[in-house]
Enzyme design. Structure first.
Site, short mmCIF file in Angstrom:
data_model
loop_
_atom_site.label_atom_id
_atom_site.label_comp_id
_atom_site.label_asym_id
_atom_site.label_seq_id
_atom_site.Cartn_x
_atom_site.Cartn_y
_atom_site.Cartn_z
N ASP A 192 1.00 -1.02 -0.15
CA ASP A 192 0.39 0.67 -0.17
C ASP A 192 0.92 1.28 0.11
OD1 ASP A 192 -2.42 2.23 0.51
OD2 ASP A 192 -3.21 0.06 0.59
N HIS A 266 -2.99 3.33 -5.02
CA HIS A 266 -2.78 2.80 -3.02
C HIS A 266 -1.24 2.36 -3.92
CE1 HIS A 266 -5.90 2.66 -0.34
NE2 HIS A 266 -6.68 2.02 -1.71
N ASP A 334 -8.89 -0.17 -6.19
CA ASP A 334 -9.47 -0.03 -5.62
C ASP A 334 -8.92 1.21 -5.09
OD1 ASP A 334 -7.57 -1.01 -3.75
OD2 ASP A 334 -8.63 -0.26 -1.76
N GLU A 335 -9.71 2.38 -5.15
CA GLU A 335 -9.65 3.32 -5.12
C GLU A 335 -8.60 4.65 -5.75
OE1 GLU A 335 -11.95 3.66 -0.05
OE2 GLU A 335 -8.68 3.36 -0.62
N TRP A 401 -16.98 -4.32 -1.46
CA TRP A 401 -16.72 -3.84 -0.37
C TRP A 401 -17.64 -2.46 -0.08
CZ3 TRP A 401 -14.42 1.06 0.75
CH2 TRP A 401 -13.99 1.96 -0.05
N TYR A 428 -15.94 -4.33 7.98
CA TYR A 428 -14.47 -3.53 8.04
C TYR A 428 -14.37 -2.97 8.96
CZ TYR A 428 -13.45 -2.70 3.40
OH TYR A 428 -13.07 -2.67 2.31
N GLU A 480 -4.58 0.89 9.35
CA GLU A 480 -4.02 2.31 9.88
C GLU A 480 -3.72 3.02 11.14
OE1 GLU A 480 -6.47 1.35 8.11
OE2 GLU A 480 -6.76 3.17 6.11
#
Length: 616
Positions: A192, A266, A334-335, A401, A428, A480
């Protein structure tokens, strides 16, 4: 289809005169307690098929030694005695599925019937839960017949080791614990923005630079980026040999390790290690090519218009595929921010050349090319549900997700994709699990244990054919806010046990009240014995109040997710006991009073932490 008669015997008097409670997690398909006990001792012999003995024998002996303190003898082949033995017996019974089993405990013997290793392993986990937690001079196991099959083949947990690195030993500990609750997939999020955690021999800078970041101890989302000159001391990585150790360890516990390499977004650690993966025609003035130290990580995408990107990632994927025997390889997807792509003339030219109408289709182009690289390694590609955008990626498996604005949990199976459910609303478990002001640092969002437990992963609107494409369910713990192993475990347990039951058990046998009682009476102590930092937020009291300015009163509401217990509270600053005021309905209090509330069982024992809040 034959109807399955489900016996759930909550309490039955055994010959010892004690109440036998159904405390199994995950809850089996059928449980029938009977009178009588099996006396387990060091003279009890164990028999198992030769085909499974090489790996299963040492595992069984290790766990029974831990559970009982006794040493046992294991033999292969046919049973040679008439009583006082445990037999793992192969069966052709069609009612027993691949990972299913039948467990029969009687006065004279214990039989675990299964098709092969995975069923024997799962049956043994249930047998372990019958053994008393405290070691005693006499070990009496209640007579019981259990018939059990899993609901889903995919019963997963994601461990994010990129945001905060964890040791090989810690990873193995979690695999060992989770497998005892019939979790069979361990998803390793290896890369990541904040770290690259897997050795790639072809590209050594991925771990020389990408595995390390500058130290910061302030809030995750407010950290200043690293400079090129400051020391990079936070991080670590797994060599390929260490990963092979973890994979072999997991295999003996019926667990498949799924690697994830997250691209095209990421990817800050990747781009920091090899800046040439960034679009070369973009002005990089002001671009920070250091591994991200926290949540903000701009300029974190690889370039989809550069052939070097695909050559590089093919080299990475080849080594990952060689290390991990799983049929699956997760590529993230993702993202992905498109901000840098929109500045690139190379990307614009590629879009025009290939008739791509927008940047979602550009991402789809990238994902489809990565998919071909993964297929070349004879692997099935998994991607987060964003890979459905643009033109999709036929042949892939989807990890769904997102919820709300997006509905991949319906879209993916309807469009023919095998789908794994890991809803951020229900699964999550990086979200805190109790009142935010009482929990360790985390997102300002609560995911209580009961919400994880009561989740139904298969959407009601799917047809039978579409629902059959749902491979299973997964709890995901993003790292995180979990810099230590102690904090990581606090977030994992007991919510992964709830997810395990969602993934394994027939919904008809689930009961939230039974599950919470099983935790209280058995599994909290079981996890404590294993040295786990388990959360007891289940027993926390949630306060809510408003100030009635007209009458100068605070109106107070108290609630808990646990059922069958009583809340007691005080307003004078003293800790509550059962001598305090029992909460029955909302009440009025003087503003600025110090409210203290706790949850108590019938014995008067405080079950969780005391909630403390000033009414102002």
């Amino acid at each position: 289809m034959n109807k399955i008669v489900i016996f759930i015997t909550i309490m039955l008097l055994s010959v010892t005169g004690k109440a036998q409670e159904n405390t199994f997690i995950p809850q089996p398909e059928s449980v029938l307690f009977k009178n009588g006990v099996f006396n387990l001792s060091n003279t009890t012999k164990i028999y198992m098929p030769k085909q499974v003995a090489s790996s299963f024998k040492p595992y069984v002996l290790e766990k029974l030694k831990f559970e009982t303190g006794l040493d046992f003898v294991v033999e292969t082949g046919k049973v040679k005695i008439k009583s006082n033995y445990i037999e793992f017996q192969k069966t052709k019974d069609k009612s027993v599925k691949e990972e299913g089993y039948i467990l029969e405990v009687s006065d004279s013997k214990i039989i675990v019937k299964a098709k092969g290793f995975s069923g024997f392993f799962n049956g043994f986990q249930t047998l372990r839960q019958i053994v008393p937690i405290e070691k005693t001079s006499e070990i009496k196991l209640p007579n019981v017949t259990i018939i059990d099959n899993p609901r889903f083949g995919w019963r997963g947990v994601l461990m994010d080791v990129s945001r905060h690195f964890h040791s090989k030993e810690f990873v193995m500990k979690q695999i060992d614990l989770l497998s005892s609750y019939k979790i069979n997939v361990f998803h390793l999020h290896l890369t990541d923005d904040q770290g690259w955690r897997v050795e790639i021999k072809k590209y050594p800078k991925l771990t020389e630079k990408g595995a390390w970041r500058a130290e910061r101890d302030d809030h995750w989302w407010g950290r200043k980026p690293a400079t090129a000159k400051e020391p990079k001391t936070v991080g670590g990585f797994y060599t390929q040999d260490v990963l092979k150790e973890i994979i072999a360890f997991a295999k003996t516990r019926n667990v498949e390790i799924i690697p994830e390499i997250d691209v095209p977004g990421h990817s800050k650690a990747l781009v920091a290690s090899y800046p040439e993966l960034f679009c070369s025609d973009i002005d990089t003035t002001g671009v920070n090519f250091e591994v991200a130290v926290g949540g903000k990580a701009p300029n974190n995408t690889v370039c989809p218009a550069s052939e070097f990107t695909y050559e590089f990632l093919e080299g990475v994927i080849e080594e990952i595929a060689d290390v991990f025997p799983s049929k699956y390889l997760h590529i993230g997807g993702d993202e992905c921010s498109k901000k840098d792509w929109k500045k690139s003339a190379m990307c614009a030219a590629l879009m025009e050349e290939n008739g791509l109408k927008d940047y979602e289709e550009l991402q789809s182009y990238f994902i489809q090319r990565i998919h071909k690289i993964v297929e070349k390694q004879n692997k099935t590609m998994i991607g987060w549900d964003e890979v459905l955008s643009g033109n999709g990626v036929p042949g892939a498996t989807i990890m769904a997700w997102r919820r709300g604005k997006y509905n991949p949990e319906v879209q993916a199976p309807r469009e023919g994709y095998p789908t794994i459910m890991t809803s951020y609303l229900h699964s999550y478990i990086s979200r805190v699990q109790g009142p935010t002001f009482m929990e360790p640092e985390g997102p300002n969002s609560v995911l209580p244990l009961s919400v994880v437990y009561n989740h139904e992963p298969v959407p009601a609107e799917l047809t039978k054919e579409e629902a059959a494409r749902v491979l299973g369910n997964q709890a995901s713990l993003w790292g995180e806010f979990t810099p230590t192993g102690e904090h990581f475990e606090y977030m994992l347990y007991p919510r992964t046990l709830a997810s395990a039951e969602v993934s394994w058990s027939n919904p008809k046998v689930k009961s939230w009240e039974r599950f919470q009682k099983a935790l209280e009476f058995k599994h909290f102590n079981r996890l404590k014995k294993e040295g786990v930092n388990v959360a007891r937020s289940l027993f926390t009291v949630y306060p809510a109040f408003g100030i009635d300015q007209l009458h100068n009163k605070a109106i107070v509401y108290l609630e808990t997710e646990a059922v069958g217990y009583d809340i007691y509270y005080t307003l004078d600053g003293s800790d509550p006991t059962m001598e305090a005021t029992k909460y029955t309905e909302n009440f009025k209090a003087v503003p600025k009073s110090l409210l203290k509330a706790g949850l108590f069982n019938k014995k008067g024992e405080l079950l969780g932490e005391i909630t403390e809040i000033r009414l102002k």
